[in-house]
Design a protein around this motif. Structure first.
Motif, short mmCIF file in Angstrom:
data_model
loop_
_atom_site.label_atom_id
_atom_site.label_comp_id
_atom_site.label_asym_id
_atom_site.label_seq_id
_atom_site.Cartn_x
_atom_site.Cartn_y
_atom_site.Cartn_z
N LEU A 337 28.25 24.29 73.91
CA LEU A 337 29.60 24.89 73.89
C LEU A 337 30.20 24.88 72.48
O LEU A 337 30.91 25.80 72.08
CB LEU A 337 30.52 24.13 74.85
CG LEU A 337 31.97 24.61 74.92
CD1 LEU A 337 32.05 26.02 75.50
CD2 LEU A 337 32.83 23.67 75.76
N THR A 338 29.89 23.83 71.71
CA THR A 338 30.50 23.71 70.38
C THR A 338 30.15 24.91 69.49
O THR A 338 30.95 25.30 68.65
CB THR A 338 30.07 22.41 69.68
OG1 THR A 338 28.65 22.35 69.70
CG2 THR A 338 30.64 21.21 70.38
N SER A 339 28.94 25.47 69.71
CA SER A 339 28.58 26.65 68.91
C SER A 339 29.44 27.85 69.31
O SER A 339 29.87 28.64 68.47
CB SER A 339 27.11 27.02 69.12
OG SER A 339 26.32 25.89 68.90
N LEU A 340 29.71 27.96 70.64
CA LEU A 340 30.52 29.10 71.10
C LEU A 340 31.99 28.98 70.68
O LEU A 340 32.72 29.96 70.68
CB LEU A 340 30.45 29.20 72.63
CG LEU A 340 29.11 29.66 73.21
CD1 LEU A 340 29.18 29.67 74.72
CD2 LEU A 340 28.75 31.05 72.70
N LEU A 341 32.40 27.75 70.32
CA LEU A 341 33.80 27.58 69.94
C LEU A 341 34.13 28.32 68.65
O LEU A 341 35.30 28.47 68.28
CB LEU A 341 34.15 26.09 69.82
CG LEU A 341 34.19 25.35 71.15
CD1 LEU A 341 34.52 23.88 70.95
CD2 LEU A 341 35.21 25.97 72.09
N GLY A 342 33.08 28.76 67.94
CA GLY A 342 33.31 29.61 66.78
C GLY A 342 34.09 30.85 67.16
O GLY A 342 34.95 31.33 66.40
N LEU A 343 33.81 31.36 68.38
CA LEU A 343 34.55 32.54 68.87
C LEU A 343 36.03 32.22 68.99
O LEU A 343 36.90 33.00 68.63
CB LEU A 343 34.04 32.95 70.25
CG LEU A 343 32.69 33.64 70.35
CD1 LEU A 343 32.30 33.80 71.81
CD2 LEU A 343 32.77 35.01 69.69
N LEU A 344 36.28 31.02 69.54
CA LEU A 344 37.66 30.58 69.72
C LEU A 344 38.33 30.38 68.36
O LEU A 344 39.49 30.75 68.16
CB LEU A 344 37.64 29.26 70.50
CG LEU A 344 38.84 28.87 71.32
CD1 LEU A 344 39.19 29.95 72.32
CD2 LEU A 344 38.56 27.56 72.05
N GLN A 345 37.56 29.80 67.45
CA GLN A 345 38.11 29.53 66.12
C GLN A 345 38.55 30.82 65.44
O GLN A 345 39.58 30.86 64.77
CB GLN A 345 37.07 28.81 65.27
CG GLN A 345 37.63 28.39 63.92
CD GLN A 345 36.73 27.42 63.18
OE1 GLN A 345 36.08 26.58 63.79
NE2 GLN A 345 36.69 27.55 61.87
N GLN A 346 37.76 31.87 65.63
CA GLN A 346 38.13 33.16 65.03
C GLN A 346 39.49 33.64 65.54
O GLN A 346 40.25 34.27 64.81
CB GLN A 346 37.08 34.22 65.35
CG GLN A 346 35.82 34.09 64.52
CD GLN A 346 34.74 35.05 65.00
OE1 GLN A 346 35.03 36.08 65.59
NE2 GLN A 346 33.49 34.68 64.78
N GLY A 347 39.75 33.35 66.83
CA GLY A 347 41.01 33.81 67.41
C GLY A 347 42.18 32.92 67.07
O GLY A 347 43.32 33.37 67.02
N ILE A 348 41.94 31.62 66.85
CA ILE A 348 43.04 30.67 66.68
C ILE A 348 43.31 30.35 65.21
O ILE A 348 44.46 30.29 64.79
CB ILE A 348 42.74 29.36 67.46
CG1 ILE A 348 42.73 29.63 68.97
CG2 ILE A 348 43.74 28.28 67.13
CD1 ILE A 348 42.36 28.43 69.82
N PHE A 349 42.26 30.13 64.43
CA PHE A 349 42.45 29.72 63.04
C PHE A 349 42.99 30.89 62.20
O PHE A 349 42.68 32.04 62.47
CB PHE A 349 41.11 29.24 62.45
CG PHE A 349 40.81 27.80 62.74
CD1 PHE A 349 41.11 27.24 63.97
CD2 PHE A 349 40.20 26.99 61.79
CE1 PHE A 349 40.83 25.92 64.25
CE2 PHE A 349 39.91 25.66 62.06
CZ PHE A 349 40.22 25.12 63.29
N PRO A 350 43.76 30.57 61.18
CA PRO A 350 44.27 31.65 60.31
C PRO A 350 43.13 32.22 59.47
O PRO A 350 42.18 31.51 59.13
CB PRO A 350 45.28 30.92 59.43
CG PRO A 350 44.79 29.51 59.37
CD PRO A 350 44.15 29.23 60.70
N LYS A 351 43.23 33.50 59.17
CA LYS A 351 42.18 34.14 58.37
C LYS A 351 42.58 34.09 56.89
O LYS A 351 43.75 34.26 56.57
CB LYS A 351 41.99 35.58 58.83
CG LYS A 351 41.45 35.63 60.26
CD LYS A 351 41.40 37.03 60.82
CE LYS A 351 40.84 37.01 62.24
NZ LYS A 351 41.62 36.17 63.17
#
Lengths: 535, 119
Positions: A337-351
């Protein structure tokens, strides 16, 4: 005459798609379209309609709950009997100093009166026309002003409070009689005169205890019809992101002392940002967990200057199904799951693509759209506890997880609201956000995760609160008493002082019953069960 | 595989709905809390134009006249479907499928800065 239409719901959901339950009478009031010589007549006409609805509710033995944008993730806006949607009630005025109290410290052209249904975007739009702004808003602008203050919406402006801390007066409707329309402000900070109250047809009340309790009133202090807000002069902020070492980040979080730090070269050594927060992915390797987002006050860019603005020309969205898929994967498979959290990070973290962009508060914290079911849990903490608390949270996210969420820390100056979740002098907000999940043999149930977090924080004697508009394990034993201690009784006393006895039951809900908020104050005024951890 | 089967396969495989949305930067959309749709129009008061226009060979782009008050449109979503495209092609441009959803700007009373107590 203002018009109210009524429908019913088998299963009402909030804006973020969290199912709440049936509603027998779902009411929506629109302003009158009759020709009236003065918009204040429309305001008083709307008040009369609300009083009619309250009387009808009382006579039917039911409960009444007003709401606006329905953005709260908790069940705070929900009530199975009668819910009232008020976003169409959006009158607004700038207030000249002839309505000021002679003793007021507020300067001319700083105060505004907004009817309950104005969204933060509408508030900002009127203020902008007079060169003014709110000091800060939440991450977006769709909440109504009444909803935003009732739940304690905040941003992360380190020397400012939440939206509720810009309120200097409240126009409440607490029953059907003429004296049940009241205007409340602090006795210690008078703002407007009794002539103003007469103008809006309200009884003038100056009382710090009642005002501070009603400020974050959770819908239990009557119908918030109008809100008097103070503004600040319009200003611009320049935004950056920066990867940060964990130790450096936690030192800043504990002290907010930037005197020995260079955050961004262009802004010089030791410069204190206006806005500052951390995003944390505890599943990344050490040194890559913390990303800071910061904003500095800058002059308004000249017309000739080429600057990047925060609002893009085209905005793209991820498929909403991705969040559903992530939730299903976390519950049923969880492996990797931790690898898939990259998807979440893209949506939550500032760019970092747009580092250096410049805009006003209203531009930085602009519109957001429906993105499917989301998870957001926020804790208010005293600043000295943030290192230990974030250690507990990230440790649990690793040992009990992985969970489909990432963490963050925000900073808000403490406010005076009795039940404001930013009640600590310098409040640190520790949060985790992502997608909601269910328990399975692969993952701990969401509420159990939150319960363990409560247990660990309590075991470490760390006082905490919860954002009223976000998720938690709200049914946890004695939660509100732990969070607010003696403040809880003061809040109840103020409520019982303000509300007519016959209408206390009208302005409550099953949710407030569950939290122990709808009953009378204790007779000794004390709080027998207050835990030692209450600060 | 016959050409007809191939056509049907392509019909279902090609993304059949490509839409775009235009929104106002500074406006606020009119709300409808009973709209629980799972898209970017959730919670908004949505008006729909869903029709097939029969055009003459000499007709230009049609103009739809809608009532959105004095301040105008907040959001307009235009959907193009493969079936609409095929209809347009097979009818040699005489028939045009139109599917538009729009939201008006939320009504408000103030045009100039409203000062309290002003008549």
């Amino acid at each position: 005459m203002a018009r109210t239409t009524v429908v019913s719901f088998d299963n009402w959901k909030n804006f973020h798609d969290h199912e709440q339950g049936p509603v027998s009478k779902f009411m929506m009031t629109e302003l009158s379209d009759d020709i009236m010589s003065n918009t204040l007549d429309l305001y008083k006409d709307a008040a009369a309609e609300i009083q009619r609805l309250l009387l009808e509710t009382h006579e039917s033995g039911e409960r009444f709950r007003a709401f606006g944008a329905a953005w709260s993730l908790s069940s705070l806006p929900y009530q199975k009997d009668r819910m009232h949607f008020n976003e169409a009630m959006n009158l607004r005025w700038a207030i000249r100093n002839n309505w000021h109290d002679p003793e007021t410290a507020y300067p001319d052209s700083q105060l505004f009166l907004f009817q309950c249904g104005n969204t933060i975007k509408e508030v900002s739009a009127l203020m902008k026309r007079l060169g003014k702004s709110l000091p800060i808003t939440g991450e977006s602008n769709g909440q109504t002003i009444a909803g935003a203050i009732s739940t304690g919406v905040h941003g992360s402006a380190i020397d400012q409070g939440g939206v509720q801390d810009s309120v200097v007066g409240l126009n409440l409707i607490i029953g059907p009689n003429p004296e049940d329309v009241v205007y409340v402000e602090r006795a210690s900070q008078p703002a407007l005169s009794t002539a103003f109250s007469q103008l809006i047809g309200a009884r003038h009340i100056r009382d710090d205890e009642i005002f501070n309790a009603a400020l974050v009133g959770l819908g239990a202090f009557g119908f918030i019809h109008g809100v008097v807000l103070k503004s600040v002069d319009m200003f611009h902020l320049q935004r950056y992101t920066k990867d940060m070492d964990r130790e450096e980040a936690l030192q800043l979080a504990e002290t907010l002392d930037f005197s020995n730090t260079t955050l961004i070269e262009e802004h010089g050594h030791g410069t204190r940002p206006y806005f500052f927060m951390f995003y944390i992915n505890p599943y990344r390797k050490k040194g890559e967990e913390f990303v800071a987002e910061m904003m500095f006050k800058v002059p308004k860019p000249g017309l000739e200057e080429s600057v990047t603005k925060p609002i893009p020309r085209v905005k793209s969205f991820r498929f909403k199904e991705l969040t559903t898929l992530l939730s299903w994967y976390a519950t049923n498979i969880n492996v990797g799951l931790t690898s898939l959290l990259g998807l979440l990070q893209q949506g939550i973290f500032p760019k970092d693509d747009n580092d250096g962009e410049i805009g006003t508060v209203a531009e930085h914290f602009w519109d957001s759209s429906y993105q499917g079911k989301v998870l957001a849990v926020s804790f208010g903490l005293a600043q000295q506890d943030i290192r230990q608390a974030i250690g507990i949270l990230t440790d649990l996210m690793r040992t009990e997880g992985p969970i489909p969420a990432l963490a963050g820390i925000r900073f808000v100056k403490g406010g005076e609201a009795t039940m404001g979740f930013t009640r600590f002098e310098q409040t640190c907000i520790m949060e985790f956000a992502g997608v909601p999940w269910k328990g399975s043999k692969h993952i701990i149930p969401q509420n159990e995760f939150i319960q363990r977090l409560h247990d660990r924080l309590k075991a470490a004697d760390i006082p905490f609160t919860h954002h009223w508009g976000k998720m938690s394990h709200w049914a946890a034993d004695d939660l509100v008493n732990y969070m607010y201690g003696e403040r809880l009784n003061r809040w109840k006393e103020a409520r019982y002082t303000l509300l007519p006895a016959a209408f206390r039951e009208v302005f409550t809900s099953e949710y407030l019953d569950m939290l122990g908020l709808s009953g009378p104050p204790s007779k000794d005024g004390g709080d027998d069960d207050a835990p030692a951890a209450i600060a | 595989m016959t050409p007809f089967m191939l056509f049907v396969l392509v019909w279902f495989m090609v993304p059949v709905d490509y839409s775009f949305t235009v929104t106002s930067r500074d406006g606020v959309g009119e709300k409808d809390p009973t709209n629980l749709s799972e898209d970017e129009l959730r919670g908004m008061k949505v008006n729909v134009i869903d029709t097939v226009l029969h055009l003459k060979a000499t007709d230009e782009i049609p103009l739809f006249i809608q009532d959105c008050g004095e301040v105008g449109f907040y959001r307009v979503q235009v959907s193009q479907t493969l079936s609409g495209f095929v209809l347009h092609t097979l009818s040699l441009g005489r028939k045009r499928k139109v599917n538009v959803k729009y939201v008006c700007i939320k009504p408000s009373q103030d045009i100039a800065v409203p000062w309290l107590g002003q008549q």
